[in-house]
Design a protein around this motif. Structure first.
Motif, PDB file in Angstrom:
ATOM      1  N   ALA A   1       0.810  -1.221   0.000  1.00 57.17           N
ATOM      2  CA  ALA A   1       0.000   0.000   0.000  1.00 57.17           C
ATOM      3  C   ALA A   1       0.844   1.272   0.000  1.00 57.17           C
ATOM      4  N   ALA A   2       2.151   1.153  -0.175  1.00 55.45           N
ATOM      5  CA  ALA A   2       3.029   2.322  -0.105  1.00 55.45           C
ATOM      6  C   ALA A   2       2.679   3.348  -1.189  1.00 55.45           C
ATOM      7  N   ALA A   3       2.384   2.886  -2.385  1.00 53.49           N
ATOM      8  CA  ALA A   3       2.075   3.828  -3.467  1.00 53.49           C
ATOM      9  C   ALA A   3       0.801   4.612  -3.166  1.00 53.49           C
ATOM     10  N   ALA A   4      -0.213   3.946  -2.637  1.00 52.43           N
ATOM     11  CA  ALA A   4      -1.456   4.629  -2.278  1.00 52.43           C
ATOM     12  C   ALA A   4      -1.211   5.625  -1.151  1.00 52.43           C
ATOM     13  N   ARG A   5      -0.403   5.212  -0.159  1.00 51.23           N
ATOM     14  CA  ARG A   5      -0.054   6.118   0.936  1.00 51.23           C
ATOM     15  C   ARG A   5       0.669   7.360   0.412  1.00 51.23           C
ATOM     16  N   ASN A   6       1.583   7.168  -0.519  1.00 49.33           N
ATOM     17  CA  ASN A   6       2.349   8.296  -1.069  1.00 49.33           C
ATOM     18  C   ASN A   6       1.450   9.258  -1.855  1.00 49.33           C
ATOM     19  N   ARG A   7       0.445   8.727  -2.520  1.00 45.18           N
ATOM     20  CA  ARG A   7      -0.500   9.608  -3.208  1.00 45.18           C
ATOM     21  C   ARG A   7      -1.237  10.480  -2.196  1.00 45.18           C
ATOM     22  N   PHE A   8      -1.606   9.886  -1.069  1.00 46.65           N
ATOM     23  CA  PHE A   8      -2.278  10.641  -0.012  1.00 46.65           C
ATOM     24  C   PHE A   8      -1.352  11.727   0.535  1.00 46.65           C
ATOM     25  N   LEU A   9      -0.098  11.385   0.738  1.00 48.20           N
ATOM     26  CA  LEU A   9       0.875  12.363   1.230  1.00 48.20           C
ATOM     27  C   LEU A   9       1.019  13.558   0.294  1.00 48.20           C
ATOM     28  N   ASN A  10       0.859  13.313  -0.991  1.00 47.88           N
ATOM     29  CA  ASN A  10       1.075  14.370  -1.980  1.00 47.88           C
ATOM     30  C   ASN A  10      -0.200  15.083  -2.416  1.00 47.88           C
ATOM     31  N   MET A  11      -1.335  14.698  -1.870  1.00 46.21           N
ATOM     32  CA  MET A  11      -2.581  15.378  -2.195  1.00 46.21           C
ATOM     33  C   MET A  11      -2.622  16.766  -1.578  1.00 46.21           C
ATOM     34  N   SER A  12      -3.420  17.623  -2.165  1.00 47.47           N
ATOM     35  CA  SER A  12      -3.714  18.909  -1.541  1.00 47.47           C
ATOM     36  C   SER A  12      -4.573  18.670  -0.299  1.00 47.47           C
TER      37      SER A  12
END
Length: 471
Positions: free
Chosen positions: A446-457
């Motif tokens: 789930a690291a990629a999904a977590r990273n997308r969350f980190l980079n969201m506005s």
């Protein structure tokens, strides 16, 4: 959906809650049309429209009146406490000798989710600790720790020593989102103190597991095993970074290996096994499926303690309680037509969260349970094991699950936990203090999904969380 009668008939001798159970009272509000037609009915025809503290405690909306009396009996055995043997309360004696709770509801308050201790000297109740040592036990199960067995129980009846106490410490781990907003994650560490029977074996493996909400269990059991297996991709052949796989576990009912569905590591196969196992491990109550308490050779006082019968819960009462937990209704989705929630659902899909949190399933036929059979449901789980990374790893194998793997938990009802249980602690040990922290702990597959969350506005993060809270 049953409709609310114009006047409520008071049933003589029954409590208000029992009347609600028997008649199936739910809110008179109509289910709203939301972004996807039908998805508001998370549990198919079992769905109820309720948003108060009893939202997880109602019978399936499609349950006939003649079956609600059995549901009420199960409700009573789920909620009322057990006492030490011998007692004049013959149907409810036999508590212990070792235990962590006196009733199911002590951990699953309002049929919901437990919380970790808040105070420094508070002992965990709904947070239990599985123990094992290297190697395999019967049927490939974890091998119990020789002195304390497969689970650490911090309470005991009179004349029997407690196994000990648990101390929990948290370390804060600060971080920042891409837009600079700070956050902090707390990492727990556990220590066993005041051990009643001497030290544990060196290298003992420990897995903390918090009690989950018990809604919709029969619906999950009714999903065909083959459909779950088809979702598996253990070798990641589609190259999306997700490699879910099923657990294969021992079934105390059929006496053979079966697909695991329940528990944090999909380590139990069905509701009957899960319910009877919890009675045995958490309350110390024997049943037809688990006829003996776990008293190790070192625990002589445990072996000599009084018993409440053979077994301690009568078969008809056990079956009523299993029926109850199989037929608890799932609450409807809320605010699914709001633009922010619709945007959050889109982000959930774009972040590939749906690769593990499968939105929808069609249940098969579960014998004797028409309520949960042949339903379109929306639990947001694949019931498979996934590697969640080092940060969440417990290091303890459980049947075919590794020390890094966890079952994808269902998300239905997750937004109602603060209302039902008065807290917002999530993940397998309650370390996450809100849904944002729960997402940030995701790693491994789930690291990629977590990273997308980190980079969201911030606006998109709030939309994603609004979607989760609508479930």
């Amino acid at each position: 959906m049953p409709t609310l009668p114009s006047s409520r008939t008071v049933l003589t001798g029954l409590s208000l809650l029992s009347c609600a159970i028997l008649l199936g009272f739910t809110s008179s509000r109509n289910l709203q049309q939301q972004s996807d037609p039908g998805e508001e009915r998370s549990g198919g025809d079992t769905t109820v429209v309720e948003t108060n503290r009893r939202a997880f405690s109602l019978p399936a909306a499609n349950m006939s009146l003649d079956r609600r009396a059995r549901f009420a009996v199960g409700h009573a055995f789920f909620n009322q406490p057990w006492v030490e043997a011998p007692s004049s309360t013959a149907a409810r004696d036999g508590l212990g000798p070792h235990f962590i709770a006196r009733s199911c509801t002590a951990c699953h308050s309002n049929d919901g989710r437990a919380a970790p201790p808040v105070e420094a000297d508070e002992q965990p109740m709904g947070l239990l600790f599985r123990l094992s040592i290297a190697g395999e036990g019967a049927h490939g199960s974890p091998r119990p720790e020789p002195t304390y067995g497969g689970q650490f129980n911090n309470q005991a009846v009179d004349g029997v020593k407690s196994e000990g106490k648990v101390s929990i410490q948290y370390t804060e781990m600060p971080g920042k989102f891409a837009d600079g907003e700070p956050y902090s994650l707390r990492k727990p560490s556990y220590q066993f103190t005041d051990l009643g029977y001497g030290p544990m074996q060196a290298g003992t493996l420990v897995s903390p597991r918090i009690a989950q909400q018990v809604i919709g269990l029969g619906l999950l059991e009714a999903i065909p095993a083959e459909a779950i297996r088809k979702q598996a991709d253990p070798d990641d052949r589609n190259k999306d970074g997700i490699s879910g796989r099923p657990n294969l576990v021992w079934d105390a009912v059929s006496k053979r290996m079966q697909l695991g569905r329940f528990g944090w590591k999909a380590n139990t196969p069905n509701v009957a096994h899960q319910s009877a196992g919890a009675f045995n491990g958490d309350i110390g109550i024997t049943s037809s499926l688990f006829p003996t308490e776990e008293c190790t050779p070192s625990q002589k006082d445990c072996q000599q303690a009084a018993r409440g019968g053979k077994p301690e819960i009568a078969e008809h009462n056990l079956q009523a309680m299993i029926f109850y937990t199989r037929t608890l209704a799932v609450p409807a989705r809320r605010e699914g037509d709001k633009p922010q929630v619709i945007r959050g659902k889109q982000l959930f899909a774009e972040s590939n969260c749906i690769a593990c949190h499968t939105a929808s399933w069609k249940t098969g036929t579960l014998a004797g349970l028409p309520e949960v059979s042949r339903q379109w449901i929306h639990p947001y789980t694949d019931l498979l094991l996934h590697d969640m990374g080092e940060g969440l790893a417990d290091g303890r194998p459980d049947f075919q699950a590794t020390g890094h793997e966890w079952r994808t938990p269902p998300l239905w009802g997750i937004g109602l936990i603060p209302t039902v249980n008065g807290h917002s602690y999530y993940l397998h040990d309650g370390r996450a203090r809100n849904l944002s922290e729960a997402v940030l702990w995701h790693d491994g597959e789930a690291a990629a999904a977590r990273n997308r969350f980190l980079n969201m506005s911030k606006q998109d993060r709030e939309a994603l969380l609004a979607f989760l809270n609508s479930l």
